[in-house]
Design a protein around this motif. Structure first.
Motif, mmCIF file in Angstrom:
data_model
loop_
_atom_site.group_PDB
_atom_site.id
_atom_site.type_symbol
_atom_site.label_atom_id
_atom_site.label_comp_id
_atom_site.label_asym_id
_atom_site.label_seq_id
_atom_site.Cartn_x
_atom_site.Cartn_y
_atom_site.Cartn_z
ATOM 1 N N HIS A 174 0.818 -1.218 0.000
ATOM 2 C CA HIS A 174 0.000 0.000 0.000
ATOM 3 C C HIS A 174 0.850 1.266 0.000
ATOM 4 O O HIS A 174 0.656 2.171 -0.818
ATOM 5 N N ASP A 175 1.789 1.372 0.915
ATOM 6 C CA ASP A 175 2.680 2.528 0.974
ATOM 7 C C ASP A 175 4.122 2.127 0.678
ATOM 8 O O ASP A 175 5.070 2.743 1.179
ATOM 9 N N GLY A 176 4.272 1.112 -0.154
ATOM 10 C CA GLY A 176 5.601 0.627 -0.495
ATOM 11 C C GLY A 176 6.343 1.567 -1.423
ATOM 12 O O GLY A 176 5.737 2.324 -2.190
ATOM 13 N N ALA A 235 -9.259 -4.118 8.727
ATOM 14 C CA ALA A 235 -8.276 -3.737 9.740
ATOM 15 C C ALA A 235 -6.996 -3.252 9.067
ATOM 16 O O ALA A 235 -6.590 -3.765 8.018
ATOM 17 N N GLU A 236 -6.373 -2.235 9.672
ATOM 18 C CA GLU A 236 -5.100 -1.732 9.177
ATOM 19 C C GLU A 236 -4.266 -1.195 10.338
ATOM 20 O O GLU A 236 -4.810 -0.783 11.370
ATOM 21 N N PHE A 237 -2.971 -1.224 10.156
ATOM 22 C CA PHE A 237 -2.030 -0.791 11.189
ATOM 23 C C PHE A 237 -1.389 0.521 10.751
ATOM 24 O O PHE A 237 -0.848 0.607 9.642
ATOM 25 N N VAL A 238 -1.483 1.539 11.585
ATOM 26 C CA VAL A 238 -0.884 2.836 11.243
ATOM 27 C C VAL A 238 0.576 2.820 11.688
ATOM 28 O O VAL A 238 0.885 2.852 12.872
ATOM 29 N N LEU A 239 1.453 2.776 10.718
ATOM 30 C CA LEU A 239 2.884 2.740 11.003
ATOM 31 C C LEU A 239 3.405 4.141 11.322
ATOM 32 O O LEU A 239 4.194 4.324 12.257
ATOM 33 N N ALA A 240 2.962 5.113 10.535
ATOM 34 C CA ALA A 240 3.368 6.509 10.768
ATOM 35 C C ALA A 240 2.148 7.403 10.544
ATOM 36 O O ALA A 240 1.585 7.412 9.452
ATOM 37 N N PRO A 241 1.697 8.132 11.569
ATOM 38 C CA PRO A 241 0.526 8.994 11.398
ATOM 39 C C PRO A 241 0.829 10.199 10.496
ATOM 40 O O PRO A 241 1.995 10.544 10.272
ATOM 41 N N SER A 242 -0.223 10.787 9.996
ATOM 42 C CA SER A 242 -0.083 11.926 9.080
ATOM 43 C C SER A 242 0.704 13.075 9.699
ATOM 44 O O SER A 242 1.356 13.845 8.993
ATOM 45 N N ARG A 266 -0.113 12.282 5.021
ATOM 46 C CA ARG A 266 -1.055 11.159 5.009
ATOM 47 C C ARG A 266 -0.524 10.066 5.927
ATOM 48 O O ARG A 266 0.687 9.923 6.111
ATOM 49 N N ASP A 267 -1.448 9.266 6.480
ATOM 50 C CA ASP A 267 -1.031 8.117 7.275
ATOM 51 C C ASP A 267 -0.298 7.111 6.390
ATOM 52 O O ASP A 267 -0.695 6.875 5.240
ATOM 53 N N ILE A 268 0.756 6.525 6.929
ATOM 54 C CA ILE A 268 1.442 5.411 6.265
ATOM 55 C C ILE A 268 0.989 4.146 6.981
ATOM 56 O O ILE A 268 1.194 3.997 8.187
ATOM 57 N N ILE A 269 0.335 3.265 6.232
ATOM 58 C CA ILE A 269 -0.331 2.127 6.862
ATOM 59 C C ILE A 269 0.162 0.795 6.304
ATOM 60 O O ILE A 269 0.787 0.735 5.236
ATOM 61 N N ILE A 270 -0.123 -0.265 7.059
ATOM 62 C CA ILE A 270 0.091 -1.632 6.604
ATOM 63 C C ILE A 270 -1.263 -2.331 6.637
ATOM 64 O O ILE A 270 -1.953 -2.323 7.660
#
Length: 281
Positions: A74-76, A146-153, A160-164
């Motif tokens: 997704h944010d690769g 479900a998603e995991f927020v690795l780095a918030p916006s 933008r949020d960086i998610i997994i």
């Protein structure tokens, strides 16, 4: 475009998906002439693996896909400034390291492996790769996924949020299962177990930046002592240079390529069972 009179040397291939670059890896450091039991692999969209066992060379190619290069994530992204390359989770705190210490833009291959390993240790993932929705670090999006927020916006470079996502985790499962299954098939063909390996060599640019403990934690590499792993960087480049400057090394390369027994994983009777088991964490 070459110098007038220049010679071009094309090294031998082993098989269709195990090319001359892998021959160069085996030539470097005399891996192909090792008298012990050694695994050498170069991770990429196709991951080439060779097992040296008591003088016998067995090789295969794993369709590991582009997830480790940031594709289909997704944010690769590729390993560029701002890419998250290291992740540590302590309680509800997430510690990130980015390339060049820039504000995070996305996540590269070593970062996604670290993240999945840490999510497992933190109880955010179960063994099948599903996110635990009751964790305070896991949220549900508007599609009830479900998603995991690795780095918030608030800290990302683009706001933008960086998610997994679950799909990202599945891409990693597919890639790591292909590699682990390839390793297991070669060991099976040689009649040895991973515990009998003297050394596990990881080549290539991507392999240089891997956290070995993370690869073991997710099951991509077998659980050997970390001291048996060696990350050698661009071994293919080293082998190529050796062949350019030495006729003897060119002869060695031809000999190595001729000695390798290639195993076609897609038709191996045990591959699918091993692959499916390796999908689990």
């Amino acid at each position: 475009d070459l110098a007038p009179g220049a010679y071009i040397y094309l090294p031998s291939n082993i098989a269709g998906f195990v090319g001359a670059d892998h021959v160069a890896v085996l030539l470097a450091d005399d891996i192909g002439k090792s008298s012990g039991r050694v695994v050498a692999l170069d991770i990429g969209t196709n991951t080439e693996i060779t097992l040296v066992s008591d003088g016998r060379l067995l090789s295969c190619s794993c369709a590991s896909g582009p997830a480790f290069e940031g594709a289909h994530i997704h944010d690769g992204m590729r390993a560029a400034p701002g890419a998250i390359e290291r992740v540590r989770i302590e309680g509800e705190r997430i510690h990130l390291q980015t390339i060049k210490n820039q504000p995070p833009v996305g996540i590269c291959g070593s970062g996604i492996l670290d993240a999945v390993s840490e999510m497992l240790d933190a109880g955010l993932l179960n063994n099948s790769g599903s996110l635990e929705k009751d964790s305070p670090l896991v949220r549900t999006n508007q599609d009830n996924q479900a998603e995991f927020v690795l780095a918030p916006s608030s800290i990302s470079a683009h706001g933008r949020d960086i998610i997994i996502t679950r799909k990202d985790i599945n891409e990693i499962q597919l890639a790591k299962a292909a590699i682990r299954a390839g390793i297991e098939i070669l060991l099976k063909e040689a009649g040895i177990t991973f515990s009998e390996l003297d050394e596990f060599i990881v080549a290539g640019a991507f392999g240089t930046y891997l956290d070995i403990k993370s690869t073991i934690r997710i099951g991509m590499f077998p659980p050997l002592p970390v001291s048996r792993f060696r990350q050698v960087g661009n071994a293919a480049g080293i082998g190529a240079k050796q062949m350019l400057v030495s006729a003897g090394k060119r002869r060695d390369a031809v000999e190595i390529a001729g000695k390798v027994d290639y195993i076609e994983l897609t038709i191996h009777p045990d591959y699918m069972d091993i692959f499916l088991k390796a999908m689990y964490f």
